[in-house]
Write a protein that holds these residues in place. Structure first.
Motif, short mmCIF file in Angstrom:
data_model
loop_
_atom_site.label_atom_id
_atom_site.label_comp_id
_atom_site.label_asym_id
_atom_site.label_seq_id
_atom_site.Cartn_x
_atom_site.Cartn_y
_atom_site.Cartn_z
N PRO A 219 0.83 -1.21 0.00
CA PRO A 219 0.00 0.00 0.00
C PRO A 219 0.86 1.26 0.00
O PRO A 219 2.06 1.21 0.30
CB PRO A 219 -0.79 -0.12 1.30
CG PRO A 219 -0.77 -1.56 1.65
CD PRO A 219 0.56 -2.07 1.17
N THR A 220 0.24 2.39 -0.31
CA THR A 220 1.01 3.62 -0.55
C THR A 220 0.38 4.81 0.15
O THR A 220 0.14 5.84 -0.47
CB THR A 220 1.08 3.89 -2.06
OG1 THR A 220 -0.28 3.98 -2.56
CG2 THR A 220 1.80 2.80 -2.80
N PHE A 221 0.15 4.71 1.43
CA PHE A 221 -0.59 5.78 2.12
C PHE A 221 0.18 7.09 2.17
O PHE A 221 -0.40 8.16 2.00
CB PHE A 221 -0.97 5.32 3.53
CG PHE A 221 -1.83 4.09 3.53
CD1 PHE A 221 -3.08 4.10 2.94
CD2 PHE A 221 -1.38 2.90 4.08
CE1 PHE A 221 -3.87 2.97 2.92
CE2 PHE A 221 -2.15 1.76 4.06
CZ PHE A 221 -3.40 1.79 3.47
N ILE A 248 -8.32 6.45 2.98
CA ILE A 248 -8.82 6.27 4.35
C ILE A 248 -9.63 4.98 4.42
O ILE A 248 -9.52 4.21 5.40
CB ILE A 248 -9.68 7.48 4.78
CG1 ILE A 248 -8.78 8.71 4.98
CG2 ILE A 248 -10.44 7.18 6.07
CD1 ILE A 248 -9.54 10.01 5.13
N GLY A 249 -10.46 4.72 3.40
CA GLY A 249 -11.25 3.50 3.38
C GLY A 249 -10.38 2.25 3.38
O GLY A 249 -10.65 1.28 4.11
N ASP A 252 -8.64 1.93 6.89
CA ASP A 252 -9.56 1.42 7.89
C ASP A 252 -9.82 -0.06 7.70
O ASP A 252 -9.97 -0.82 8.66
CB ASP A 252 -10.89 2.19 7.82
CG ASP A 252 -10.80 3.58 8.44
OD1 ASP A 252 -9.84 3.83 9.19
OD2 ASP A 252 -11.70 4.41 8.17
N GLY A 253 -9.85 -0.49 6.43
CA GLY A 253 -10.14 -1.89 6.13
C GLY A 253 -9.08 -2.85 6.61
O GLY A 253 -9.39 -4.01 6.93
N ILE A 254 -7.82 -2.39 6.67
CA ILE A 254 -6.75 -3.28 7.12
C ILE A 254 -6.32 -3.00 8.55
O ILE A 254 -5.41 -3.67 9.06
CB ILE A 254 -5.52 -3.18 6.19
CG1 ILE A 254 -4.90 -1.77 6.23
CG2 ILE A 254 -5.87 -3.56 4.76
CD1 ILE A 254 -3.59 -1.64 5.48
N GLU A 263 -3.29 12.03 9.02
CA GLU A 263 -2.71 12.84 7.94
C GLU A 263 -3.61 12.82 6.71
O GLU A 263 -3.77 13.84 6.01
CB GLU A 263 -1.31 12.33 7.61
CG GLU A 263 -0.31 12.59 8.73
CD GLU A 263 0.96 11.75 8.58
OE1 GLU A 263 1.33 11.43 7.44
OE2 GLU A 263 1.56 11.39 9.61
N LEU A 264 -4.21 11.66 6.42
CA LEU A 264 -5.14 11.58 5.28
C LEU A 264 -6.39 12.41 5.53
O LEU A 264 -6.92 13.05 4.62
CB LEU A 264 -5.51 10.12 5.02
CG LEU A 264 -4.44 9.28 4.29
CD1 LEU A 264 -4.75 7.80 4.44
CD2 LEU A 264 -4.36 9.68 2.82
N LEU A 265 -6.87 12.41 6.77
CA LEU A 265 -8.02 13.26 7.11
C LEU A 265 -7.69 14.73 6.91
O LEU A 265 -8.53 15.51 6.42
CB LEU A 265 -8.46 13.00 8.54
CG LEU A 265 -9.26 11.71 8.78
CD1 LEU A 265 -9.32 11.40 10.28
CD2 LEU A 265 -10.67 11.83 8.20
#
Length: 856
Positions: A219-221, A248-249, A252-254, A263-265
């Protein structure tokens, strides 16, 4: 190995644990699993494995092993929002480690402090770690430390220092096989490019990093967060919001990192505010503030509070308490050395001015204005905006205009680094406040000519130069061909009522690829240094006895600038919002009149035309003289059928995005040879019935129809033609205006195709629906088919602003070309063609729906 081949390392670690290992080896295996879960999976699982690794290291009686695990555990605890526990684990790791291991622990504590926003402490730790890592010839960890130090420098606005560290780290990464670290280095270079103001390079590097991460399956958040920041700066806030919410989805899923979610928010809140969705911005920012506060991340919490305040102001809230809160945020940001501090000071000063607190406003605006001489372009523009507001508060109209000029010069230079017309257009939004301040100062000065100059200063600037085109991009050409084939197959399947979901998904993928390639292009033109000269405009207007009517909008009201007879006069008309509403009523009426049997709507549409004239021209309608008229509307009025207005109905009438565009078109020379090209696309109700008649009229014209009307051949013939007539179905894409298209035999020809022409046709006639529809973006810019042609050498276009009756178009087109063959201009020929049509409602509506753009 966990950062070279993450999934392979995970499998190997699980294999080690299956083989009843010693405590030392089991500790390593659990740590690898913990790191994998920490960075790309479930934080609860990560903490379990890292604690097991710590306990096993203690059983193995290896102080360095225990120190190394404590460092990994400390970082995980910080990412989980347990800041105190994380820092305590890292402190214990520093105490337990020695020499080389201690340097690695210091690096990870520096990383944790960077995550927390403790930038000066992070620099101190990494400063202590790098010499030891270099002495031990530890290439991988030295490269990591240099990359981290560069990233911290960027957070503090020290771009040059960051560049030096990134360059040194990149040289080291090239000697290793650490694929994830290499991808992270590419991502970091993208961030550095963005901080230095190079948006195309930033987008290209972030896309490259994403491709590298995809090969590793991770993943690449952090990449999502950084790309959101670049997208927002590029004027693509809705896309940034969608990307942040999607990430964000997934997170949250993982059950991923709490720090990344916060930070994403924050990224989502910023994007929502810029996209004009204040309520979503408030909700996201409020949640981010609470998460950052719980994580004890003061630097981040303060930035989130700034966005929350900005969103509340955008939602219409303002109070003395809000000014005080904003000032406190500005002070905290300044204490952190954060580049966002001037932005907060500007907001505080703006609110204080609105409340009449002149002394407070001057203090805050003075602080913000300090950023006008240094830093990235947008930071300097913030400073010039503050300086303009200071001048306005002091009653200095000259000071306002000078500050606005300097600020817009900064944005001009930045805009010309962008190769894509879309980015150039969207970037102008950053200058909207400066342009509005200068226009208001000009209005207050009582000089219509000065108001005209400033109305032109930031109107349709994206059309001033052609978009950058690579000499030959086989990848782009291949993607456009594949897109065309897929779009044609989807259209065929749609007409036969077959499933098209897979085809549509592939079409969207190709659109993203094509768009990405164009957004990566860096501007190759420094700008022509052109500055609008009202004297030159008035001279050209006088030569042809033309009146040019430029509509400026200040405080929601239309100001009419009537140019001609050697002077500029100003008249005040109605409210823009009322005019927009009336224009929508007209569009609905024209849609009805395009079908037989709707004659009863004609009187309603004509009444709406009279109302539009009062709202848009006001008293100026009585002073237009007898000659030709050029209308220069704001972007939000691009769909007005100007020929419907009573005072314009019988006139030679043309429309232009700006007075500057009209001047350029007026001075564009027709190509030698006079080649005419007639194109007939498939599926028209009339079969493009006018084309055979026009072929007879023009004799030696190139006629492309049936299998010959394929996009490559059409583009080849259009390039440099004197006159082109295209009869084809038109589709406007409000969601992606540069994919607005005309349907050819092998699929759609889109705006991106036209942008590849060396020179678009001198005159072009588009005899199909909706070809003159545009997307209004930026400060006062238009994206669409017609506006793509104007910077490429087209001096005049006839196109349609509304749905029309195909059969009624044929006589209009034949009459139009009759006038052209007699030596008339497009506007003259269109005026005469309307008059030659039958007097019924269907044909009248058809004539009103077409407009002449430009000056040919």
């Amino acid at each position: 190995m966990v950062f070279a081949a993450p999934n392979d390392a995970l499998a190997r670690a699980e294999g080690v644990l299956d083989a009843d290992p010693s405590p030392l080896h089991a500790s390593v295996a659990h740590q690898v699993i913990g790191i994998w879960q920490r960075d790309w999976g479930d934080m609860r699982i990560a903490l379990y494995h890292l604690r097991r690794a710590r306990d096993l290291a203690a059983r193995a009686e290896s102080a360095d092993r225990e120190a190394d695990v404590l460092a990994a555990l400390g970082v995980a605890l910080v990412h989980a929002g347990r800041t105190q526990q994380g820092l305590a684990a890292l402190e214990r790791g520093v105490e337990r480690g020695s020499g080389h291991t201690r340097a690695r622990v210091l690096f990870r504590r520096a990383y944790a402090r960077w995550v927390l926003g403790q930038h000066r402490e992070a620099l101190e730790d990494v400063r202590r770690a790098i010499p030891v890592l270099r002495q031990m010839d530890d290439v991988i960890w030295t490269a990591r430390a240099l990359t981290l130090r560069a990233t911290v420098h960027l957070a503090l606005g020290a771009v040059d220092r960051a560049d030096a560290d990134f360059t040194a780290a990149e040289a080291l990464w090239d000697t290793t096989g650490q694929e994830h670290d290499k991808a992270d280095a590419v991502e970091s270079r993208g961030l550095a490019a963005f901080r230095s103001g190079d948006i195309p390079a930033a987008l290209r590097l972030l896309d490259e990093a994403e491709e590298r991460y995809a090969k590793l399956g991770t993943p690449t958040f952090m990449l999502n967060i950084r790309r959101c920041e670049v997208l927002m700066a590029a004027g693509l806030a809705p896309e940034a919001l969608a990307e942040a919410d999607a990430a964000i989805g997934v997170l949250d899923g993982i059950g991923g990192q709490s720090t990344r979610k916060a930070e994403l928010l924050l990224a989502a809140a910023r994007a929502a505010r810029l996209a004009g969705d204040a309520h979503t911005a408030i909700a996201r920012a409020d949640m981010a503030v609470r998460l950052f506060a719980g994580q004890r991340r003061s630097w981040w919490e303060t930035h989130a509070r700034l966005v929350l305040i900005e969103a509340r102001v955008a939602a219409g809230r303002s109070s003395g308490r809000l000014v005080a809160d904003t000032a406190a945020v500005a002070e905290r940001l300044a204490s952190f050395g954060a580049p966002a501090a001037p932005e907060a000071s500007l907001l505080a000063g703006r609110m204080a001015l609105a409340l009449g607190w002149r002394a407070d406003a001057e203090r805050h605006l003075r602080d913000a204005a300090r950023s006008r001489h240094s830093g990235p372009p947008l930071a300097r523009m913030t400073g010039w905006a503050a300086q303009a507001l200071r001048a306005r508060a002091a009653g200095s109209g000259r000071g306002v205009v000078e500050a606005c000029r300097r600020g817009l010069d900064v944005l001009d230079a930045h805009r010309m680094t962008l190769g894509a017309s879309e980015l150039r257009a969207r970037a102008t939004a950053q200058g909207a406040e400066l342009a509005a301040l200068a226009q208001q100062a000009s209005l207050d000065s009582g000089s219509p000519r000065r108001l005209l100059v400033w109305s032109e200063r930031w109107r349709a600037t994206a059309l001033s130069t052609p978009p950058t085109r690579p000499p030959a991009d086989p990848g782009l050409q291949s993607d456009l061909t594949a897109f065309r084939e897929i779009a044609a197959r989807a259209e065929e399947a749609r007409s036969e009522d077959r499933p098209i979901l897979t085809l549509e998904r592939e079409q969207r993928r190709l659109e993203r690829e094509i768009r990405a390639r164009t957004l990566h292009l860096r501007g190759d033109a420094p700008g022509d240094g052109y500055r609008f000269d009202p004297g030159r405009l008035l001279e050209r207007l006088g030569e042809d006895d033309v009146r040019l009517v430029e509509l400026a909008v200040l405080d929601g009201r239309v100001q009419v600038l009537l140019c001609g007879q050697g002077r500029v006069r100003r008249y005040e008309a109605g409210l823009l919002a009322d005019a927009e509403t009336e224009a929508e009523h007209v569009q609905a009426g024209l849609r009805r009149l395009a079908h037989p049997g709707a004659e009863g709507r004609l009187a309603v549409v004509e009444a709406a035309g009279r109302c539009l004239e009062k709202l848009l021209l006001g008293p100026a309608a009585a002073h237009l003289g007898e000659g030709p008229v050029v209308i220069v509307p704001p972007a939000r009025l691009h769909r007005v059928p100007w020929a419907l207005l009573p005072s314009l109905r019988e006139r030679v009438l043309s429309v232009s995005p700006s007075a500057s565009s009209w001047l350029r078109a007026r001075e564009t020379e027709a190509p030698s040879g006079g080649r005419q090209v007639l194109v007939r696309g498939p599926g028209l109700a009339t079969g493009g019935a006018e084309v055979p008649h026009l072929a007879w009229r023009y004799g030696g014209a190139v006629v492309l129809e049936h299998a010959d009307a394929r996009v490559p051949r059409v583009l080849e013939e259009l390039d440099g033609a004197a006159l082109a007539h295209i009869a084809a179905h038109g589709t406007f894409r409000a969601d992606s205006p540069l994919f607005s298209s005309l349907r050819m035999a092998d699929g759609p020809i889109v705006v991106h195709d036209f942008e590849r022409l060396d020179r678009s046709p001198y005159r072009i006639i588009l005899s199909c629906c909706d070809t003159a529809r545009f997307a209004s973006v930026g400060a006062d810019e238009l994206l669409g088919l017609v506006t793509a042609l104007l910077p490429l050498g087209t001096a005049g276009v006839v196109a349609c602003t509304a749905p029309v009756n195909d059969a009624a178009v044929v006589p209009l087109m034949l009459a139009l070309h009759k006038g052209l063959s007699e030596g008339l201009s497009l506007a003259e020929a269109l005026r005469d063609a309307r008059a030659a049509l039958p007097g019924d409602a269907l044909h009248q509506a058809t004539g009103w729906a077409f407009s002449a753009f430009g000056a040919a």
